[in-house]
Design a protein around this motif. Structure first.
Motif, PDB file in Angstrom:
ATOM      1  N   GLY A 231       0.890  -1.354   0.152  1.00 54.64           N
ATOM      2  CA  GLY A 231      -0.010  -0.105   0.030  1.00 54.64           C
ATOM      3  C   GLY A 231       0.708   1.261  -0.096  1.00 54.64           C
ATOM      4  O   GLY A 231       0.333   2.464  -0.359  1.00 54.64           O
ATOM      5  N   HIS A 232       1.971   1.128   0.281  1.00 56.01           N
ATOM      6  CA  HIS A 232       2.786   2.387   0.365  1.00 56.01           C
ATOM      7  C   HIS A 232       4.183   2.571  -0.657  1.00 56.01           C
ATOM      8  O   HIS A 232       5.040   3.137  -0.533  1.00 56.01           O
ATOM      9  CB  HIS A 232       3.576   2.498   1.703  1.00 56.01           C
ATOM     10  CG  HIS A 232       2.432   2.626   2.948  1.00 56.01           C
ATOM     11  ND1 HIS A 232       1.859   4.144   2.972  1.00 56.01           N
ATOM     12  CD2 HIS A 232       1.775   1.716   3.638  1.00 56.01           C
ATOM     13  CE1 HIS A 232       0.744   3.726   3.816  1.00 56.01           C
ATOM     14  NE2 HIS A 232       0.742   2.581   4.474  1.00 56.01           N
ATOM     15  N   LEU A 233       3.713   1.825  -1.832  1.00 52.67           N
ATOM     16  CA  LEU A 233       4.723   1.837  -2.807  1.00 52.67           C
ATOM     17  C   LEU A 233       4.014   2.990  -3.724  1.00 52.67           C
ATOM     18  O   LEU A 233       2.746   3.049  -3.732  1.00 52.67           O
ATOM     19  CB  LEU A 233       4.557   0.500  -3.966  1.00 52.67           C
ATOM     20  CG  LEU A 233       5.357  -0.740  -3.154  1.00 52.67           C
ATOM     21  CD1 LEU A 233       4.933  -1.900  -3.881  1.00 52.67           C
ATOM     22  CD2 LEU A 233       6.543  -0.485  -2.899  1.00 52.67           C
TER      23      LEU A 233
ATOM     24  N   VAL B  11      -0.828  13.043  -0.353  1.00 47.24           N
ATOM     25  CA  VAL B  11       0.038  12.672   0.765  1.00 47.24           C
ATOM     26  C   VAL B  11      -0.335  11.510   1.416  1.00 47.24           C
ATOM     27  O   VAL B  11      -1.430  11.549   1.908  1.00 47.24           O
ATOM     28  CB  VAL B  11       0.467  13.800   1.779  1.00 47.24           C
ATOM     29  CG1 VAL B  11       1.325  13.629   3.050  1.00 47.24           C
ATOM     30  CG2 VAL B  11       1.073  15.066   0.916  1.00 47.24           C
ATOM     31  N   SER B  12       0.414  10.494   1.606  1.00 44.31           N
ATOM     32  CA  SER B  12       0.132   9.173   2.289  1.00 44.31           C
ATOM     33  C   SER B  12       0.540   9.453   3.797  1.00 44.31           C
ATOM     34  O   SER B  12       1.128  10.205   4.470  1.00 44.31           O
ATOM     35  CB  SER B  12       1.076   8.168   1.913  1.00 44.31           C
ATOM     36  OG  SER B  12       0.872   6.895   2.586  1.00 44.31           O
ATOM     37  N   SER B  13      -0.005   8.221   4.734  1.00 39.97           N
ATOM     38  CA  SER B  13       0.003   8.367   6.078  1.00 39.97           C
ATOM     39  C   SER B  13       1.325   7.961   6.449  1.00 39.97           C
ATOM     40  O   SER B  13       1.962   8.343   7.766  1.00 39.97           O
ATOM     41  CB  SER B  13      -0.973   7.502   6.520  1.00 39.97           C
ATOM     42  OG  SER B  13      -0.534   6.092   6.121  1.00 39.97           O
ATOM     43  N   CYS B  14       2.034   7.410   5.472  1.00 40.10           N
ATOM     44  CA  CYS B  14       3.672   7.323   5.718  1.00 40.10           C
ATOM     45  C   CYS B  14       4.415   8.314   5.744  1.00 40.10           C
ATOM     46  O   CYS B  14       5.715   8.178   5.974  1.00 40.10           O
ATOM     47  CB  CYS B  14       4.093   6.152   4.942  1.00 40.10           C
ATOM     48  SG  CYS B  14       4.269   6.235   3.079  1.00 40.10           S
ATOM     49  N   GLY B  15       3.998   9.484   5.021  1.00 37.50           N
ATOM     50  CA  GLY B  15       4.847  10.561   4.502  1.00 37.50           C
ATOM     51  C   GLY B  15       5.186  10.726   3.249  1.00 37.50           C
ATOM     52  O   GLY B  15       5.464  11.801   2.712  1.00 37.50           O
ATOM     53  N   ASN B  16       5.118   9.655   2.335  1.00 36.76           N
ATOM     54  CA  ASN B  16       5.241   9.528   1.088  1.00 36.76           C
ATOM     55  C   ASN B  16       4.349  10.141   0.390  1.00 36.76           C
ATOM     56  O   ASN B  16       3.064  10.533   0.831  1.00 36.76           O
ATOM     57  CB  ASN B  16       5.693   8.137   0.529  1.00 36.76           C
ATOM     58  CG  ASN B  16       6.003   8.270  -0.803  1.00 36.76           C
ATOM     59  OD1 ASN B  16       6.714   9.171  -1.371  1.00 36.76           O
ATOM     60  ND2 ASN B  16       5.692   7.068  -1.521  1.00 36.76           N
ATOM     61  N   ARG B  17       4.392  10.720  -1.010  1.00 35.78           N
ATOM     62  CA  ARG B  17       3.271  11.314  -1.797  1.00 35.78           C
ATOM     63  C   ARG B  17       3.021  10.090  -2.994  1.00 35.78           C
ATOM     64  O   ARG B  17       3.621   9.588  -3.617  1.00 35.78           O
ATOM     65  CB  ARG B  17       3.741  12.355  -2.395  1.00 35.78           C
ATOM     66  CG  ARG B  17       2.572  13.322  -3.041  1.00 35.78           C
ATOM     67  CD  ARG B  17       3.173  14.573  -3.745  1.00 35.78           C
ATOM     68  NE  ARG B  17       3.522  15.445  -2.714  1.00 35.78           N
ATOM     69  CZ  ARG B  17       2.427  16.319  -2.232  1.00 35.78           C
ATOM     70  NH1 ARG B  17       1.238  16.047  -2.708  1.00 35.78           N
ATOM     71  NH2 ARG B  17       2.529  17.449  -1.317  1.00 35.78           N
ATOM     72  N   GLY B  18       1.632  10.100  -3.091  1.00 35.24           N
ATOM     73  CA  GLY B  18       1.194   9.135  -3.991  1.00 35.24           C
ATOM     74  C   GLY B  18       1.328   7.682  -3.710  1.00 35.24           C
ATOM     75  O   GLY B  18       1.219   6.795  -4.782  1.00 35.24           O
ATOM     76  N   CYS B  19       1.347   7.332  -2.538  1.00 29.25           N
ATOM     77  CA  CYS B  19       1.095   6.045  -2.610  1.00 29.25           C
ATOM     78  C   CYS B  19      -0.087   5.192  -2.888  1.00 29.25           C
ATOM     79  O   CYS B  19      -0.906   5.590  -2.864  1.00 29.25           O
ATOM     80  CB  CYS B  19       1.362   5.632  -0.757  1.00 29.25           C
ATOM     81  SG  CYS B  19       2.912   5.732  -0.116  1.00 29.25           S
ATOM     82  N   ALA B  20      -0.098   3.919  -3.260  1.00 33.13           N
ATOM     83  CA  ALA B  20      -1.343   3.194  -3.627  1.00 33.13           C
ATOM     84  C   ALA B  20      -2.432   3.364  -2.694  1.00 33.13           C
ATOM     85  O   ALA B  20      -3.603   3.845  -2.898  1.00 33.13           O
ATOM     86  CB  ALA B  20      -1.069   1.681  -3.991  1.00 33.13           C
TER      87      ALA B  20
END
Ligand code: ZN
Length: 221
Positions: free
Chosen positions: A72-74, A82-91
């Motif tokens: 989910g965080h690829l 913005v994703s909950s992990c801090g990355n942008r555009g995670c699945a």
């Protein structure tokens, strides 16, 4: 390990702990959609997006427990949400049930959608029903989500070289509307011979993890 000691000491019973998505892949491998495939990936498309990887018949597991389970965080959109992990555009940030309300409400013209009037949270079943009825916003969001899942699947294939990718989660209630589109995307964009990677829905559904747990306790993995 604490639970294992407590279980053995208190009841004389073995106890092992494992992630539910990894257990689901174990179950699918022993008796479901991944049976006969020692190189397999499972991705759950639901409230969030989970993942598990098996290579050579062994569940992939890193010391930090991230290498194998962060489907989910690829990233699927470098300039995405913005994703909950801090990355942008995670699945997961682009195409999971928990974010559907937000993704839909960001669409221009969503106020005219039938989905805008629903009192409950939007899920993929309702979204696909609205798309089938010709709702423009629903069609747009379905395209976006299928695009995200397709990009995710390409990455999973390029990263792990599986022979089968099994999809579970709530979105698979409508797998017939989703998986053919992912297969078509792979034909054009995956570095794999056309049709060489099976793209299938879960065969065991919510029972997969229980069956996987049985094999885990019997020490078969
Ligand atoms: Zn993320």
């Amino acid at each position: 390990m604490i639970f294992a000691g407590w279980s053995k000491g208190s009841y004389g019973l073995p106890c092992r702990a494992e992630n539910d998505t990894r257990l689901a892949l174990l179950g699918e491998h022993f008796a479901g959609a991944a049976k006969g495939f020692d190189d397999a990936v499972l991705a759950t498309l639901g409230t969030g997006i989970g993942g598990a990887v098996m290579l050579g018949g062994k569940l992939l597991q890193s010391g930090g427990h991230k290498a194998e389970g962060l489907a989910g965080h690829l990233g699927v959109a470098w300039n995405g949400r913005v994703s909950s992990c801090g990355n942008r555009g995670c699945a997961e940030a682009e195409a999971s049930t928990s974010l559907l309300d937000a993704v839909c409400s960001e669409r221009e013209g969503f106020a005219k959608s039938a989905l805008a009037d629903t009192a409950t949270a939007i899920d993929f079943h309702g979204l696909l029903d609205a798309a089938d009825a010709g709702d423009a916003s629903a069609l747009e969001v379905v395209d976006r989500c299928v695009g995200g899942w397709s990009a995710l699947t390409v990455t999973l294939i390029h990263a792990y070289d599986p022979k089968v990718v099994v999809f579970g989660g709530g979105a698979m209630r409508r797998h017939e509307a989703i998986l053919p589109r992912i297969r078509d995307h792979l034909d054009w964009h995956a570095w794999a011979e056309k049709g060489s990677v099976k793209i299938v829905p879960t065969a065991l559904g919510s029972s997969a993890a229980l069956l996987g747990a049985l094999h885990l306790l019997r020490g078969r993995v």
